[in-house]
Scaffold this active site. Structure first.
Site, PDB file in Angstrom:
ATOM      1  N   LYS A  22      36.569  31.840  31.829  1.00 16.23           N
ATOM      2  CA  LYS A  22      37.525  31.145  32.699  1.00 16.23           C
ATOM      3  C   LYS A  22      36.797  30.496  33.883  1.00 16.23           C
ATOM      4  CE  LYS A  22      41.312  34.308  31.572  1.00 16.23           C
ATOM      5  NZ  LYS A  22      42.153  35.423  32.074  1.00 16.23           N
TER       6      LYS A  22
ATOM      7  N   SER B 136      39.811  36.303  36.492  1.00 10.24           N
ATOM      8  CA  SER B 136      39.853  37.691  36.028  1.00 10.24           C
ATOM      9  C   SER B 136      40.556  37.788  34.688  1.00 10.24           C
ATOM     10  CB  SER B 136      40.536  38.582  37.062  1.00 10.24           C
ATOM     11  OG  SER B 136      41.853  38.150  37.265  1.00 10.24           O
ATOM     12  N   ASP B 137      40.366  38.930  34.056  1.00 13.16           N
ATOM     13  CA  ASP B 137      41.036  39.218  32.797  1.00 13.16           C
ATOM     14  C   ASP B 137      41.255  40.720  32.709  1.00 13.16           C
ATOM     15  OD1 ASP B 137      41.837  37.869  30.134  1.00 13.16           O
ATOM     16  OD2 ASP B 137      40.819  39.713  29.524  1.00 13.16           O
ATOM     17  N   THR B 138      42.402  41.105  32.173  1.00 11.08           N
ATOM     18  CA  THR B 138      42.756  42.523  32.043  1.00 11.08           C
ATOM     19  C   THR B 138      43.115  42.824  30.601  1.00 11.08           C
ATOM     20  OG1 THR B 138      43.635  42.586  34.313  1.00 11.08           O
ATOM     21  CG2 THR B 138      44.373  44.334  32.816  1.00 11.08           C
TER      22      THR B 138
ATOM     23  N   SER C 125      38.157  42.723  34.564  1.00 11.48           N
ATOM     24  CA  SER C 125      36.899  42.115  34.993  1.00 11.48           C
ATOM     25  C   SER C 125      37.219  40.937  35.898  1.00 11.48           C
ATOM     26  CB  SER C 125      36.091  41.634  33.786  1.00 11.48           C
ATOM     27  OG  SER C 125      35.693  42.731  33.000  1.00 11.48           O
TER      28      SER C 125
END
Length: 194
Positions: A61, A77-79, A114
């Site tokens: 991203k 971010s990514d979850t 992250s």
């Protein structure tokens, strides 16, 4: 030095559509703007597991944003919810949400988020893990939650800050805010160093 002072000459950009991430970042009392990035979030499921998924997607991203200027810092971010050796992302429909929550019922799972910070000079990605233990949930409780709260924009088909978190989460080890989608304590420290 307070973070607000350190970042006063920086243009902080949060690349997220999540109202929860916006709310959490605002809690750090720093000025920021938001943008939306439309990227392909697919990944090789045989290669990427657990936190490697979120690290890959968060960095992907950040690298999709090509308009960085010298004073910019972009935050992406990514979850994911990692349970039974499977990544539970956003559910596609009611039955998919049921399948995910049923799999979490009466078990402990990990939530990985992250975050990537990127400027014209450097890039850093870090990850937080929180272990969440769910009580046993009845089908009636699961469908009530899905129908009332429509958690189709949430990894693992649940929001810890909603009704299901009140009745279902027995314990957690790690950051509560990480489960909401942004480990703000860690982000604060990383921005101080960045």
């Amino acid at each position: 030095m307070l973070l607000t002072e350190k970042l006063k000459d920086k243009n902080i950009i949060l690349a997220s559509q999540s109202p929860r991430r916006r709310e959490l970042l605002a809690g750090l009392e720093i000025e920021f703007s938001t943008i939306s990035l439309d990227i392909d979030e697919s990944f090789d499921r045989d290669f990427y597991k657990a936190n490697k998924i979120t690290e890959y997607l968060s960095a992907k991203k950040a690298n999709a944003y090509i308009d960085l200027k010298p004073n910019d810092i972009i935050i992406t971010s990514d979850t994911t919810v990692w349970a039974n050796n499977e990544s539970l992302e956003k559910p596609e429909n009611r039955e998919d949400a049921y399948r995910m929550i049923k799999a979490l019922s009466n078990t402990t799972h990990s939530v990985y988020t992250s975050v990537t910070l990127k400027s014209t000079e450097k890039e850093v990605t870090f990850t937080a893990e929180t272990k969440v233990k769910f009580a046993e949930l009845s089908d009636e409780e699961i469908y009530f939650y899905i129908d009332q709260y429509k958690p189709f924009d949430k990894a693992g088909a649940y929001g810890i800050q909603e009704w299901i978190g009140y009745i279902g989460v027995e314990s957690l080890e790690g950051s509560y805010f990480n489960v909401m989608g942004l480990p703000v304590h860690q982000l604060y420290k990383e921005l101080q160093k960045f």
